[in-house]
Every structure is written in C-alpha cells, then in structure tokens.
Design a protein around this motif. Structure first.
Motif, PDB file in Angstrom:
ATOM      1  N   GLN A 128       0.829  -1.196   0.000  1.00  0.00           N
ATOM      2  CA  GLN A 128       0.000   0.000   0.000  1.00  0.00           C
ATOM      3  C   GLN A 128       0.872   1.258   0.000  1.00  0.00           C
ATOM      4  O   GLN A 128       0.611   2.209  -0.731  1.00  0.00           O
ATOM      5  N   LEU A 131       2.389   1.834  -3.454  1.00  0.00           N
ATOM      6  CA  LEU A 131       1.401   2.391  -4.372  1.00  0.00           C
ATOM      7  C   LEU A 131       1.222   3.886  -4.108  1.00  0.00           C
ATOM      8  O   LEU A 131       1.223   4.707  -5.029  1.00  0.00           O
ATOM      9  N   ALA A 132       1.120   4.227  -2.832  1.00  0.00           N
ATOM     10  CA  ALA A 132       0.938   5.640  -2.481  1.00  0.00           C
ATOM     11  C   ALA A 132       2.147   6.453  -2.923  1.00  0.00           C
ATOM     12  O   ALA A 132       2.009   7.568  -3.444  1.00  0.00           O
ATOM     13  N   VAL A 171       2.312   9.656  -5.398  1.00  0.00           N
ATOM     14  CA  VAL A 171       2.912  10.941  -5.025  1.00  0.00           C
ATOM     15  C   VAL A 171       3.867  11.408  -6.103  1.00  0.00           C
ATOM     16  O   VAL A 171       3.818  12.561  -6.562  1.00  0.00           O
ATOM     17  N   ALA A 217       1.909  12.321  -9.386  1.00  0.00           N
ATOM     18  CA  ALA A 217       1.114  13.548  -9.249  1.00  0.00           C
ATOM     19  C   ALA A 217       2.019  14.767  -9.186  1.00  0.00           C
ATOM     20  O   ALA A 217       1.774  15.777  -9.861  1.00  0.00           O
ATOM     21  N   THR A 218       3.076  14.688  -8.395  1.00  0.00           N
ATOM     22  CA  THR A 218       3.965  15.844  -8.257  1.00  0.00           C
ATOM     23  C   THR A 218       4.665  16.141  -9.572  1.00  0.00           C
ATOM     24  O   THR A 218       4.770  17.302  -9.987  1.00  0.00           O
ATOM     25  N   VAL A 248       9.859  16.233  -2.037  1.00  0.00           N
ATOM     26  CA  VAL A 248       8.540  15.620  -1.824  1.00  0.00           C
ATOM     27  C   VAL A 248       8.690  14.116  -1.627  1.00  0.00           C
ATOM     28  O   VAL A 248       8.088  13.533  -0.719  1.00  0.00           O
ATOM     29  N   TYR A 268      10.049  13.416   1.830  1.00  0.00           N
ATOM     30  CA  TYR A 268       9.032  13.541   2.874  1.00  0.00           C
ATOM     31  C   TYR A 268       8.056  12.364   2.826  1.00  0.00           C
ATOM     32  O   TYR A 268       7.695  11.804   3.855  1.00  0.00           O
ATOM     33  N   ALA A 269       7.636  12.014   1.615  1.00  0.00           N
ATOM     34  CA  ALA A 269       6.668  10.931   1.490  1.00  0.00           C
ATOM     35  C   ALA A 269       7.250   9.640   2.048  1.00  0.00           C
ATOM     36  O   ALA A 269       6.592   8.928   2.819  1.00  0.00           O
ATOM     37  N   ILE A 305       7.479   9.813   5.894  1.00  0.00           N
ATOM     38  CA  ILE A 305       6.189   9.721   6.574  1.00  0.00           C
ATOM     39  C   ILE A 305       5.626   8.316   6.487  1.00  0.00           C
ATOM     40  O   ILE A 305       5.140   7.740   7.463  1.00  0.00           O
ATOM     41  N   MET A 306       5.717   7.730   5.279  1.00  0.00           N
ATOM     42  CA  MET A 306       5.157   6.382   5.126  1.00  0.00           C
ATOM     43  C   MET A 306       5.933   5.369   5.943  1.00  0.00           C
ATOM     44  O   MET A 306       5.355   4.487   6.579  1.00  0.00           O
ATOM     45  N   ASN A 352       4.902   5.702   9.508  1.00  0.00           N
ATOM     46  CA  ASN A 352       3.582   5.149   9.763  1.00  0.00           C
ATOM     47  C   ASN A 352       3.628   3.627   9.817  1.00  0.00           C
ATOM     48  O   ASN A 352       2.970   3.004  10.648  1.00  0.00           O
TER      49      ASN A 352
END
Lengths: 298, 306
Positions: free
Chosen positions: B11, B14-15, B19, B22-23, B277, B280-281, B284-285, B288
């Motif tokens: 997951q 994929l996220a 990211v 999109a960026t 970006v 950071y992604a 953060i992931m 988590n």
C-alpha cells in the motif's frame, strides 16, 4: 390524567420533560464554563469582525506614511503598522478572512467527508473496502506539502485555498461518519424505513444522518480551528492570502518580521488569533462532552 | 503478522508511486519554468539549457527517464544550484532538520508523558488542571505564534539566546522547544487518557495488593499499556514535526530541508521539489509503517482486528 386531544398547548415545563437530545446537550453545555466562555468569546470576535470595520474611521488600506509605526494610543487604539495603517481595522478585516476561510473550508471538508463516509458505511462490502482503502492511502500522503505546492504554483487565489484545505481535512470526517453510519444502519427504524419502500438516498439523508449529527457537529467544531491554523500556517510562509488583503496569519507574519522595534504588531494579532482558537477548541471539547456520551467518560 | 506487514508495504509503495506521478505532472503544468527568472537568457541559451537538462524531450519520456534514474537512487541535478545534485543538497540539509526534529520530539515526549502521567495519577487536583490547561495551550497556540513571542521575550529582551542562527548548542534550545511544544500537548492528553484507563484495571490493583510501590506500579506496570495511544500518535506527530519545521526553519533561519523545499517550489527547481517531496513521502510512510508494526506488537488486540 389524560389531556384532551384538542387541549391548549401543555405548559412549557411539560414540554421540557420530554426534552430532545439537542436540548439536553444545551443544558449540559451551559454547565461547562469553559465552553460557554468559548462561545461568548467567539460571538464577540465574530460580531466585532463583521461590524467593527464600519464603525472605525479608518480603511484597512488607508496609509499615513508620515505617521509610520506608532504604538497604541488614543487615535489608533492598537497602534499602526509601518505604513501608518490602523492595526485594529486590519485585525478585524483579517478576522473576516480568517474566520471566512475557516468556515468555508470546513464546509467543503464537511460536505465531502459526510457524503463519502455515509456512502461507504451504508453500502458496505466491496465498495466500502475500496473507498476506505483510498482514504487510507490518502492519509499516508504528505498532504500539507501538496497544499504548499498548490499554493506556490497556482497561488494568489483564495478559492483554491478553500478547496485545497478542505480537500485535506475531509479524511477524518469520512472515517467518523462511516463508522457511525455502520452502527446506525442496523437499527430497527432503518429496517422500518426500508420496509416502507423508501429510496436509499432518502434513508441515508433523512433517517441515518440526523441520528449521527452529534459526532458530526463535534468534529466540525474541531475542524474549524485546524483549518484556520492551516490557513495561517500558509499565510505565514507567504503562500496564503495576498496583500493588500490580510488575514491573521499574514498579520502575525508581518508582526514577527518587525517585532524587534514594534512589538505590538506581533502581540495583538497573536493574542486575538490564539484567543479565537482557544475558544473554538474549548467549545468543541464542551460539545463533545455534551453530545457524545461515549467519549466523555474519562 | 507477515501478511499484515506485506500488505502495508504494498500500500505504501502504491501511495509513493501516486505521489511521484502527481507531483511530477503537477509541476510541469505550472506556468513558469526554472529559467524564466533569469532575464539575460536568450532564446538560444534557453534552448541549450533545456537540452542540457533534457527538458526538450516529450513529457512522458522525461517521466520515464526520471523513474529509471530514481530506481538507481539518483534524484537528478538541481536546476537552480549549478553543478549540484539533489542528492548532495538533501545530504547537506537533511541532517540539520533531522537533528531539530529529533530534539523537538524528545522534548515533546519527555514533557508530554511526564505531564500526562502526573495528571492521571493526581486526577482532578490542581496538577491535573495545570496539565490540561497546558494541553489546551499547545493545541490552540500555533508554533508561528509561540516562536516569535519566545524570541521576542527570551532572545531580544532578556538576551539569553540568539534570535536566529544554527551554530552552538544554545541555538538548538528555542527551535526545539517551540517545535516540540505543539506535540507535547497532545502527547500529554493521550498519556492521561491511556493511563486513566490502565490504572483502573484489576492487574494494577493486584500489584498494589502485593505491596509494590506506587512508582514501580506506574513505571513497570501501567506505562506499557498506558502509552499505547501515544504510540499511534507518533506517526502523525513526526509527520507534523517534519512540516512544522518549515515554519521553525524560517523563523530561526536554520539551514534545513524545510526551508529548501519552500524555496525550491518558488524557484521552480523541478528536481529539487520532486526530490524533497519524495523524501518527505518516504519518511512519513516509513514512520507510519513502523508505528503500525510497533502498535500491533504492543497490543495483540490491534493485530487481531486486521
């Protein structure tokens, strides 16, 4: 002792006996002094921001360059900024923007979150799994970073600000609404509504949602300060509201730049902004205790 | 447990892909490019520059090239800092932000857990009320208000600290406190709630009956379960500290990655924006994911719900 069907209205006391959830909640809220304090403060701030600028004899763009930055005094109660603009008027105008962004972006978040969560919770099954997986994935995205990028790239657009902030804040609302809907939809009155042949949309919006208003209201109250914080955060980085318009975030940013010489430019906006956030959070907490019995047991 | 970790990992991947995509496309559809600010650029030089960085190729080709080099861990050259790669810039700036974030988190945890535990143990006494008020302050007074006010009071008026900069150990104090303050408050609230629930349970009564000291009961028996809500908050907290450091780095003029990110977006430095970006992604992931695993490990109930 029975009352004839055509009798006059029962006494007010009698009406209050069978008081509604809303009335009960109001009574409980009124006992919470901090929440009442918050409510009163908010009302005062909101009225001042709406009415104040008309009562004061200065415009928010009106410059008196010869005056420059002057400390609080009889003419300008909270002093003036380096361009000689009256700080009080700018503070109240800024409040309109900050509160406006707070309400509008919260409304965006509320609408998306409630509809999304209600659909996921009501239909369940595969649709629910897919919808909530999407929310999970979006939760793990660094959203504030996207908002910053959006504002840098397409900035100077207040509508975009509403949408961008609203788009960040709806996720939690969707989760809350979904779990509430799942709990309510198994109750008998929903079965009754189904048996009466009502459509799904009608059942969701007329029967389920009114029964989960409590958590929605609570979370909405707590979203407003979060949204205002995000707006001020963006404005502080120079990405939010653009001059000559101002918001509390912009004023705090300007004040922080000039605080060494003109400390009032920082202190007053910071105090008003914090007071408003305090009030909203106290009110939200109070509402949670009043409306949501389960989470208030600690 | 293994299935749980793999599904979370997939997951996250994929996220991350979302990211990046999109960026990448978002910054390309934005008016202005990395070289528009330089007035002296003639169309010819501009073409050469664009050819040098591969900007003249079709967009989908650039996208694929980027993904391929990303697979090798190469984030590409910076457009604004000549002769520097994004990897180098991140390598320079990230340690500063990491130090700031770690100090802030340590401050938040120490203060928050202490206050929260005290508030739970001395429930409904003045200690509890002081701790709750502090919690409300942390939630309601944003960092960009606390920061300038503390600088005004402690640095400018009292002269205890430098108003800005990042040189000696004393320069770490104010930024770390300001950044950590916002998270000490929720940590203390969560600790209080968690501890209250645990302290009312039977095994605590058993420990008391066996004559264990109050201190031992709290540190050895209650904290492990009582801190569970704090652990699940750590993911969002670290993410918030990362983005919160944008503001702190601006206020205190700290040469960290947060300030670099905001500047790079203003400069349209495509690769640097994308690089930060992604950084950071990933951070953060990963956090988590770690939090989810720790949480499952600490509480079998969470694991079984999956």
């Amino acid at each position: 002792m029975s009352v004839p069907a055509t009798a006059t209205l029962p006494a007010p006391e009698a009406l209050e006996q069978g008081s509604s959830l809303g009335h009960d909640a109001w009574l409980r809220l009124r006992k919470n002094q901090l929440a009442v304090f918050g409510l009163v403060c908010l009302a005062v701030v909101a009225v001042l921001c709406l009415v104040g600028p008309w009562l004061l004899p200065y415009g928010y763009e009106e410059q008196k360059l010869e005056l420059g930055a002057s400390p609080p005094g009889a003419m300008h109660w909270l002093g003036t900024d380096t361009l000689g603009r009256d700080l009080l008027v700018r503070l109240l105008y800024g409040g309109r923007i900050s509160l406006g962004v707070g309400l509008a972006a919260t409304f965006v978040a509320l609408t998306i979150g409630v509809v999304y969560g209600a659909v996921a919770g009501f239909f369940g099954g595969k649709l629910d799994a897919v919808l909530m997986r999407i929310v999970d994935i979006m939760y793990s995205l660094p959203f504030p970073i996207f908002v910053i990028l959006l504002m840098v790239f397409f900035g100077k657009n207040i509508i975009l600000l509403f949408v961008a902030i609203g788009a960040v804040e709806w996720l939690t609302m969707a989760r809350i609404v979904r779990s509430q809907v799942m709990a309510v939809k198994r109750m008998e009155f929903i079965e009754a509504a189904r048996a009466l042949g009502f459509g799904k949309r009608r059942i969701i919006f007329r029967h389920i949602l009114p029964n989960i208003l409590g958590p929605i209201i609570v979370y909405t109250t707590l979203t407003i300060p979060a949204v205002m914080l995000l707006e001020a955060f963006l404005s502080f980085l120079g990405l939010g509201v653009q001059p000559p318009m101002s918001s509390w975030g912009v004023l705090i940013k300007d004040g922080a730049e000039k605080m060494e010489e003109f400390s009032w430019l920082l202190v007053f906006p910071a105090a008003l902004f914090s007071l408003t956030l305090f009030s909203l959070n106290f009110l939200g907490d109070g509402l949670r205790d009043a409306l949501d019995v389960r989470s208030s047991k600690d | 447990m293994f299935r749980f970790i793999t599904s979370r990992l997939l997951q996250s991947l994929l996220a991350l892909f979302l990211v990046i995509t999109a960026t990448f496309f978002m910054i390309r559809f934005v008016p202005g490019g990395p070289f528009t600010a330089e007035k002296a650029v003639t169309p010819e030089i501009l073409r050469n520059l664009e050819a040098h960085y591969g900007l003249d190729r079709p967009l989908w080709r650039q996208y694929l090239d980027y993904l391929v080099s990303l697979g090798r861990g190469d984030l590409g050259p910076s457009f604004k800092y000549p002769n520097r790669t994004v990897n180098e810039i991140i390598g320079d700036k990230l340690p500063v932000s990491a130090e700031l974030g770690a100090l802030a988190l340590a401050f938040a945890l120490v203060i928050g857990i202490t206050l929260g535990t005290l508030a739970a143990v001395y429930r409904n006494t003045w200690i509890d009320y002081v701790a709750s008020t502090f919690g409300m302050m942390g939630i309601s007074i944003p960092t960009f208000v606390v920061g300038p006010l503390l600088v005004l009071g402690l640095a400018i008026h009292l002269g205890w600290f430098n108003a800005s900069g990042w040189y000696g150990p004393a320069d770490r104090v104010l930024p770390a406190i300001v950044l950590g303050f916002a998270y000490a408050a929720p940590v203390s609230r969560l600790t209080r709630g968690g501890m209250l629930e645990i302290l009312g349970q039977d095994f605590i009564r058993t420990a008391r009956a066996k004559g264990a000291s109050e201190l031992r009961i709290i540190t050895r028996h209650a904290l492990r379960g009582g801190l569970l809500p704090v652990v699940s908050f750590l993911g969002p907290a670290v993410a918030g500290i990362l983005t919160g450091s944008f503001v702190i780095e601006t206020i205190f003029q700290i040469p960290g990655i947060g300030r670099e990110f905001v500047n790079s977006a203003f400069n349209r430095d495509y690769t640097l924006v994308l690089g930060t970006v992604i950084l950071y992604a990933v951070l953060i992931m990963a956090l988590n994911l770690v939090v989810d695993i720790v949480q499952a490990w600490m509480n079998p109930k969470v694991r079984l719900e999956e």
